[in-house]
Design an enzyme around this catalytic site. Structure first.
Site, short mmCIF file in Angstrom:
data_model
loop_
_atom_site.label_atom_id
_atom_site.label_comp_id
_atom_site.label_asym_id
_atom_site.label_seq_id
_atom_site.Cartn_x
_atom_site.Cartn_y
_atom_site.Cartn_z
N TYR A 103 -61.01 56.56 9.87
CA TYR A 103 -60.91 55.63 9.23
C TYR A 103 -60.80 56.47 7.91
O TYR A 103 -60.30 55.60 6.45
CB TYR A 103 -61.69 54.73 9.45
CG TYR A 103 -62.08 54.04 8.87
CD1 TYR A 103 -61.34 52.48 8.83
CD2 TYR A 103 -62.96 53.77 7.24
CE1 TYR A 103 -61.38 51.41 8.32
CE2 TYR A 103 -62.23 52.57 6.30
CZ TYR A 103 -62.07 51.83 6.67
OH TYR A 103 -62.64 49.74 5.84
N PHE A 155 -38.93 43.52 -13.03
CA PHE A 155 -38.56 43.59 -11.66
C PHE A 155 -39.65 41.95 -10.73
O PHE A 155 -40.55 42.11 -11.90
CB PHE A 155 -38.57 44.70 -10.80
CG PHE A 155 -38.50 44.97 -9.07
CD1 PHE A 155 -37.23 44.43 -9.11
CD2 PHE A 155 -39.62 44.65 -7.74
CE1 PHE A 155 -36.68 44.31 -7.33
CE2 PHE A 155 -39.26 44.29 -7.17
CZ PHE A 155 -38.00 44.39 -6.91
N THR A 156 -38.93 41.55 -10.07
CA THR A 156 -39.57 40.58 -9.26
C THR A 156 -40.83 40.75 -9.16
O THR A 156 -41.98 40.58 -9.51
CB THR A 156 -39.09 39.99 -8.73
OG1 THR A 156 -39.07 41.18 -7.64
CG2 THR A 156 -37.59 39.79 -8.67
N ASP A 246 -42.34 52.96 -13.02
CA ASP A 246 -42.09 52.64 -11.77
C ASP A 246 -41.37 53.60 -10.84
O ASP A 246 -39.95 53.82 -11.08
CB ASP A 246 -41.39 51.32 -11.22
CG ASP A 246 -41.18 50.91 -10.03
OD1 ASP A 246 -41.31 51.50 -9.27
OD2 ASP A 246 -40.98 49.32 -10.03
N LYS A 289 -38.62 53.19 -0.35
CA LYS A 289 -36.65 53.38 -0.61
C LYS A 289 -36.91 54.96 -0.91
O LYS A 289 -36.15 55.54 0.27
CB LYS A 289 -36.90 52.72 -2.14
CG LYS A 289 -36.50 51.38 -2.50
CD LYS A 289 -37.84 50.83 -2.03
CE LYS A 289 -37.63 48.93 -2.39
NZ LYS A 289 -38.68 48.48 -1.98
N ARG A 413 -29.31 38.60 -6.79
CA ARG A 413 -29.63 38.85 -7.76
C ARG A 413 -29.92 38.60 -9.41
O ARG A 413 -28.48 38.80 -9.75
CB ARG A 413 -30.30 40.37 -7.91
CG ARG A 413 -30.41 40.90 -6.25
CD ARG A 413 -32.07 41.34 -6.69
NE ARG A 413 -32.79 40.48 -6.51
CZ ARG A 413 -33.71 41.11 -6.04
NH1 ARG A 413 -34.81 42.36 -5.77
NH2 ARG A 413 -34.85 39.98 -6.05
N PHE A 480 -37.02 33.57 -4.53
CA PHE A 480 -35.95 33.85 -3.93
C PHE A 480 -36.23 34.45 -2.78
O PHE A 480 -35.57 34.28 -1.34
CB PHE A 480 -35.28 34.57 -4.95
CG PHE A 480 -36.07 36.44 -4.98
CD1 PHE A 480 -37.44 36.15 -5.78
CD2 PHE A 480 -36.18 36.86 -4.15
CE1 PHE A 480 -38.11 37.54 -6.40
CE2 PHE A 480 -36.76 38.13 -3.87
CZ PHE A 480 -37.93 38.46 -4.60
O1 PLI Z 1 -41.14 45.71 -1.53
P1 PLI Z 1 -42.18 47.15 -2.46
O2 PLI Z 1 -43.69 46.55 -2.91
O3 PLI Z 1 -42.26 48.12 -1.26
O4 PLI Z 1 -42.51 47.06 -3.77
C1 PLI Z 1 -42.11 46.73 -4.77
C2 PLI Z 1 -41.22 46.74 -5.91
C3 PLI Z 1 -40.61 47.46 -6.95
N1 PLI Z 1 -40.09 48.27 -7.84
C4 PLI Z 1 -39.20 48.29 -7.31
C5 PLI Z 1 -37.89 48.66 -8.32
C6 PLI Z 1 -38.21 47.67 -6.54
O5 PLI Z 1 -37.00 47.61 -6.48
C7 PLI Z 1 -39.77 47.13 -5.03
C8 PLI Z 1 -39.20 46.54 -4.22
N2 PLI Z 1 -38.12 46.13 -4.17
C9 PLI Z 1 -37.52 45.62 -3.13
C10 PLI Z 1 -38.01 45.14 -1.80
C11 PLI Z 1 -35.64 45.19 -3.68
O6 PLI Z 1 -35.70 44.56 -2.21
O7 PLI Z 1 -35.06 45.56 -4.04
#
Ligand code: PLI
Length: 496
Positions: A103, A155-156, A246, A289, A413, A480
């Site tokens: 933990y 970003f969303t 970011d 990513k 998008r 979306f």
């Molecule tokens: O999906 P998360 O919560 O791990 O990360 C959010 C996020 C933050 N910043 C940027 C630039 C992103 O591209 C992002 C998530 N992007 C997604 C889910 C996408 O499909 O691009």
């Protein structure tokens, strides 16, 4: 050119197409070279299911014409996102078995901390379950009601967390980023004059930080130059405004800097990444990513006091500060993934594959965002469907029609992703009305890219058969993901 010749030329393209910064047609600029192959081989396969057009028509209708609501079992080639969809390496999989599921104080946390310090350079690591967990904590800790948060395009999830904390996002990206046809090589750059205007208008006190996204997602995966990131940091710091990166696709950004910015050709991606991170006081990160993992993220900062407050907050929303919602094994896979992501061969293959797909579409005359970006190809739906009113969400309709045509899953998008104005409640209609074909890392082969290109080109040839959509269900936040639509006439998004 005959098809056979074309294939021969294409085979020589990867990953060398990058030497052309201002590609109008890669055939004009390419130098002949030996064939190239991915720097990995396949150890385990996952079967794909092909569906009939009738099955896909039924599936997209049941999904309310939203590709996010399709079951993945009914998708042939899944280009919805590059988030959490990477194929992990054998080293990462073996790392999972080394998970220390204590933990508190898991050995894997310390491995991850070491990797983040080594490659990102920040002193404090606060793990989170994914990127938005880090965005939530940073926004809640730094933003006060009425604050303005400048950023190089929204970003969303980032924007919604800023708004939930009482702030307001202000776009300071250069104008070229909103022009899909501009070939400017660093369309992610901030416009310093826009930042200065904000500081003058609102005062630095009301600007808690500037959010600097690397390889800007919504602009089409477009990089920032180091020169611009340094100038942005210097301007902000002169006024006492912090800068948070970011860093989600910072290593992809580093690759473009190496290829495009004078003075960096001989530097390693790791060195460039360190220089990028030195332009900020910390970062939020979605490890799903660049880091080649299926889950994970973090907040990393230099400031001791901010770190202390973040550690206190993470226990409320994510988990103890040494796991932040992740299993020990996830942190191990992430630590290993960071080391793999900074390898030049990996990144050249990853971005080269995106370019390979993009070049085929450019050659066929399909309008896409230029220059080709890092994580996907963005179809310019506004140009592709010029007669469809923006209120009928051309990009949403195009993504749904592409699925019906081919089983390829892409995502919108554009206007649907942008949501509504905070004050007026009116639909925001951004200049970019795009469909993103996002390429997962190390998952698909060039043959999948060929099939995707052919599918898009085929649909482009009879694009007048695509029917616009209207909302039948609109969620309040990040609409979306879960919105449902129906065709504005009839019951098909793609006529026979
Ligand atoms: O999906 P998360 O919560 O791990 O990360 C959010 C996020 C933050 N910043 C940027 C630039 C992103 O591209 C992002 C998530 N992007 C997604 C889910 C996408 O499909 O691009």
């Amino acid at each position: 050119m005959k098809p056979a010749e074309r294939v021969g030329v294409r085979k020589r393209l990867l990953p060398g197409g990058f030497f052309a910064l201002h590609i109008t047609c890669w055939r004009l600029v390419m130098t002949p070279r030996r064939s190239w192959a991915e720097p990995w081989k396949i150890k385990m396969v996952e079967h794909l299911r092909m569906t009939t057009r009738a099955e896909r028509e039924a599936a997209i209708a049941a999904a309310g014409y939203n590709t996010f609501l399709l079951p993945s079992a009914l998708v042939y080639i899944d280009l919805l996102t590059d988030s959490g969809t990477s194929a992990m390496s054998d080293r990462q999989w073996s790392g999972l078995l080394l998970g220390d599921e204590a933990y508190a104080g898991s050995v894997n946390f310390y491995h991850l901390e070491q990797a983040v310090r080594k490659f990102y350079g920040y002193k404090h690591l606060i793990p989170t379950h994914q990127g938005r967990g880090a965005e939530h904590i940073l926004s809640q800790l730094c933003i006060k009601p009425g604050d303005i948060v400048p950023g190089n395009m929204y970003f969303t999830t980032t924007k919604v967390h800023q708004e939930l904390a009482g702030g307001r996002f202000a776009d300071v990206i250069i104008d070229a980023a909103h022009d899909p046809d501009s070939e400017y090589p660093f369309k992610g750059n901030c416009d310093l004059a826009k930042i200065e205007r904000l500081i003058k208008e609102y005062g630095a006190d009301r600007i808690p930080y500037l959010s600097l996204e690397t390889n800007v997602n919504m602009a089409g995966g477009q990089p920032c130059s180091l020169e611009n990131m340094r100038a942005t940091r210097d301007l902000c710091h002169r006024h006492g405004v912090k800068v948070f990166l970011d860093a989600t696709r910072a290593i992809e950004n580093a690759f473009f800097i190496k290829k495009r910015e004078p003075g960096y050709a001989d530097k390693s991606l790791a060195d460039i990444l360190s220089e990028i991170c030195a332009c900020a006081d910390g970062c939020t990160m979605s490890a799903k990513k660049d880091h080649l993992v299926n889950i994970g993220g973090f907040l990393a900062v230099n400031d001791d006091e901010l770190a202390e407050r973040a550690r206190n907050m993470v226990v409320i929303y994510e988990g103890l500060h040494t796991y932040g919602g992740l299993a020990g094994r996830d942190m191990e896979a992430m630590a290993i993934g960071i080391g793999e992501a900074v390898q030049y061969d990996h990144m050249a293959a990853r971005i080269g594959q995106v370019e390979y797909l993009g070049c085929q579409l450019i050659e066929a005359g399909v309008p896409i965002v230029r220059p080709i970006g890092g994580h996907g190809i963005f179809l310019n739906a506004a140009k592709l469907l010029p007669n469809m009113p923006r209120e009928q969400f051309p990009a949403q309709a195009l993504a749904a029609a592409l699925y019906v045509e081919s089983g390829v899953r892409a995502m919108e998008r554009g206007g649907v992703s942008a949501g509504r104005d905070q004050d007026t409640g009116k639909n925001l209609l951004p200049k970019l009305e795009l469909v993103r074909l996002t390429i997962p890392r190390r998952v698909y082969t060039q043959a999948h890219m060929d099939v995707t290109a052919e599918s898009v080109i085929e649909l482009y040839a009879h694009r007048e058969k695509i029917v616009g959509l209207r909302f039948i269900h609109e969620p309040k936040y990040l609409r979306f993901f879960q919105a449902r639509f129906e065709p504005v006439k009839g019951n098909k998004v793609l006529l026979d």
